[in-house]
Design a protein around this motif. Structure first.
Motif, short mmCIF file in Angstrom:
data_model
loop_
_atom_site.label_atom_id
_atom_site.label_comp_id
_atom_site.label_asym_id
_atom_site.label_seq_id
_atom_site.Cartn_x
_atom_site.Cartn_y
_atom_site.Cartn_z
N LYS A 122 -0.98 43.11 42.02
CA LYS A 122 -2.10 43.60 41.22
C LYS A 122 -2.07 45.10 40.98
CE LYS A 122 -4.14 39.57 40.87
NZ LYS A 122 -4.27 38.89 39.56
N CYS A 123 -1.45 45.87 41.87
CA CYS A 123 -1.61 47.32 41.81
C CYS A 123 -0.31 48.09 41.54
CB CYS A 123 -2.22 47.84 43.11
SG CYS A 123 -3.84 47.14 43.51
N LEU A 124 0.84 47.56 41.90
CA LEU A 124 2.07 48.35 41.86
C LEU A 124 3.05 47.95 40.77
CD1 LEU A 124 2.84 48.76 45.69
CD2 LEU A 124 1.52 50.24 44.18
N LEU A 125 2.92 46.77 40.21
CA LEU A 125 3.87 46.33 39.20
C LEU A 125 3.61 47.03 37.87
CD1 LEU A 125 4.16 42.50 39.91
CD2 LEU A 125 5.54 44.38 40.80
N GLY A 126 4.67 47.15 37.06
CA GLY A 126 4.56 47.81 35.77
C GLY A 126 4.07 46.88 34.67
N LYS A 127 4.06 47.38 33.44
CA LYS A 127 3.61 46.62 32.28
C LYS A 127 4.77 46.43 31.31
CE LYS A 127 -1.19 48.22 32.50
NZ LYS A 127 -2.31 48.87 31.75
N CYS A 128 4.74 45.31 30.62
CA CYS A 128 5.81 44.97 29.69
C CYS A 128 5.76 45.90 28.48
CB CYS A 128 5.69 43.51 29.27
SG CYS A 128 7.03 42.95 28.18
N THR A 129 6.93 46.34 28.01
CA THR A 129 7.03 47.22 26.86
C THR A 129 7.66 46.53 25.65
OG1 THR A 129 9.18 48.03 27.63
CG2 THR A 129 7.23 49.25 28.33
N GLY A 130 7.94 45.24 25.77
CA GLY A 130 8.61 44.52 24.71
C GLY A 130 10.10 44.36 24.92
N ILE A 131 10.66 45.12 25.88
CA ILE A 131 12.08 45.00 26.25
C ILE A 131 12.14 44.80 27.76
CG2 ILE A 131 14.33 46.15 26.30
CD1 ILE A 131 13.46 47.75 23.88
N SER A 132 12.62 43.65 28.18
CA SER A 132 12.66 43.31 29.60
C SER A 132 14.05 42.82 29.97
CB SER A 132 11.61 42.23 29.93
OG SER A 132 10.33 42.61 29.47
N PHE A 133 14.36 42.93 31.26
CA PHE A 133 15.64 42.49 31.80
C PHE A 133 15.37 41.58 33.00
CE2 PHE A 133 16.18 46.55 29.77
CZ PHE A 133 17.36 46.44 29.05
N VAL A 134 16.13 40.52 33.12
CA VAL A 134 15.96 39.55 34.20
C VAL A 134 17.29 39.38 34.92
CG1 VAL A 134 16.42 37.60 32.67
CG2 VAL A 134 15.18 37.24 34.80
N ASP A 135 17.22 39.24 36.22
CA ASP A 135 18.43 39.04 37.02
C ASP A 135 18.01 38.55 38.40
OD1 ASP A 135 21.08 38.92 37.59
OD2 ASP A 135 21.31 41.04 38.08
N SER A 136 18.98 38.05 39.15
CA SER A 136 18.75 37.58 40.51
C SER A 136 19.77 38.23 41.43
CB SER A 136 18.86 36.05 40.60
OG SER A 136 20.17 35.63 40.26
N THR A 137 19.39 38.46 42.66
CA THR A 137 20.28 39.02 43.66
C THR A 137 20.16 38.21 44.94
OG1 THR A 137 20.90 41.03 44.88
CG2 THR A 137 18.57 40.69 44.45
N LEU A 138 21.25 38.05 45.65
CA LEU A 138 21.25 37.22 46.86
C LEU A 138 20.73 38.01 48.05
CD1 LEU A 138 23.96 38.05 48.81
CD2 LEU A 138 25.09 37.17 46.78
N LEU A 139 20.10 37.30 48.96
CA LEU A 139 19.60 37.85 50.21
C LEU A 139 20.17 37.01 51.35
CD1 LEU A 139 15.85 38.46 49.28
CD2 LEU A 139 17.68 40.16 49.34
N ARG A 140 21.24 37.48 51.95
CA ARG A 140 21.85 36.75 53.07
C ARG A 140 20.99 36.89 54.32
NH1 ARG A 140 26.46 39.42 50.88
NH2 ARG A 140 27.95 37.98 49.91
N VAL A 141 20.85 35.81 55.06
CA VAL A 141 20.13 35.85 56.33
C VAL A 141 21.08 35.77 57.52
CG1 VAL A 141 18.03 34.89 55.35
CG2 VAL A 141 19.75 33.36 56.29
N CYS A 142 22.33 35.43 57.28
CA CYS A 142 23.34 35.42 58.33
C CYS A 142 24.71 35.31 57.68
CB CYS A 142 23.13 34.27 59.32
SG CYS A 142 23.45 32.64 58.65
N ARG A 143 25.73 35.52 58.46
CA ARG A 143 27.09 35.34 57.97
C ARG A 143 27.41 33.85 57.82
NH1 ARG A 143 30.64 39.73 61.50
NH2 ARG A 143 29.51 41.61 60.81
N ASN A 144 28.39 33.56 56.98
CA ASN A 144 28.74 32.17 56.74
C ASN A 144 29.27 31.49 58.01
OD1 ASN A 144 28.03 32.49 54.07
ND2 ASN A 144 30.12 32.83 53.35
#
Length: 281
Positions: free
Chosen positions: A86-108
């Motif tokens: 509610k307080c810290l996120l920005g506002k859309c300007t009409g140009i947005s980018f989407v992506d995902s990044t992995l979060l490992r919790v342990c080694r394989n």
């Protein structure tokens, strides 16, 4: 009197229950987590014992032990998420980018021995290979501000979060992603909602021509890669020392909140120049 003591005394072999409230308020716990992720410390215990309990003792006069602090973290999960959303996120300007990044919790090599996230984390595959953990989905604007985020298990397809209305509720205009977001049904669904999904074209796709402006936006997609890099290397959102899922969420939200408060963010300068010299009358 003896009979009353006998009633009040705990039964033999039964552990007495204590309901002592934490002396740190929830606002103080949230502030401590944001301060940790904004600092250069990589160990929360070292930061809490040396910075909060010693250097900043005047700001937190009612500090508790470190073990008690880790127990109190789980009590701020919901309010922390609401505060960031509610307080810290920005506002859309009409140009947005989407992506995902992995979060490992342990080694394989330790997947079969891992117990903290058993049944929650899943195996997934990305450009870096197989991993065990979660994926953080991010949407940002051209100013480097995070517009929305979502946590999913590692085996969830990248296109699935975009099908959830709450994830793209405040997004409009152009949404730039990589080849992992290619899908005709997804493109049509987002287009109906006023979002134009722009991705790179595969070699076997026929009749695909993109305007020059869209191709320039695809080259600027490195901005969200930079945000993922800062979240991992500066805000320290990824490590393998978690002992519970609520503490993992608090650590992740704390890193996102710290990034939102960074004074300098990666951004791109896009200006449209209309040239009508070649216009035929």
């Amino acid at each position: 009197m003896l009979h009353r003591r006998g009633l009040d005394a705990p039964r033999k072999g039964r552990k007495r229950d204590y309901h002592r409230d934490g002396r740190l308020s929830q606002a103080e716990i949230i502030l401590i987590m944001i301060m940790f992720h904004s600092s250069n410390h990589k160990c929360l215990k070292h930061f809490y014992l040396n910075e909060i309990c010693v250097r900043h003792r005047l700001l937190f006069p009612r500090v508790v032990s470190y073990n008690r602090f880790t127990e109190l973290e789980k009590s701020v999960v919901v309010r922390f998420v609401i505060f960031v959303k509610k307080c810290l996120l920005g506002k859309c300007t009409g140009i947005s980018f989407v992506d995902s990044t992995l979060l490992r919790v342990c080694r394989n090599q330790r997947i079969h021995m891992h117990k903290v996230f058993k049944g929650i984390a899943q195996r997934g595959k990305c450009s870096l290979g197989w991993f065990y953990g979660f994926k953080l989905r991010l949407i940002c604007n051209d100013k480097g501000e995070i517009l929305n985020f979502m946590i999913t298990p590692g085996d969830v397809d990248d296109r699935e979060p975009l099908k959830i209305k709450s994830f793209v509720e405040f997004i409009y205009g152009k949404l730039v992603g990589d080849k992992g977001y290619i899908g005709k049904s997804l493109f049509n669904k987002l287009f109906i909602d006023g979002i134009q999904l722009i991705t790179k074209l595969k070699n076997n796709m026929k009749g695909g021509r993109q305007p020059m402006y869209d191709r320039i936006l695809l080259r600027k997609r490195a901005i969200i890669e930079t945000i993922n890099d800062e979240l991992k290397n500066i805000a320290q959102i990824e490590h393998s020392r978690h002992r519970s899922f609520p503490n993992f969420v608090v650590n992740l939200i704390g890193g996102i909140a710290a990034y939102c408060l960074f004074p300098k963010k990666p951004m791109i300068n896009l200006e449209r120049v209309y040239d009508n010299q070649l216009t035929l009358f």
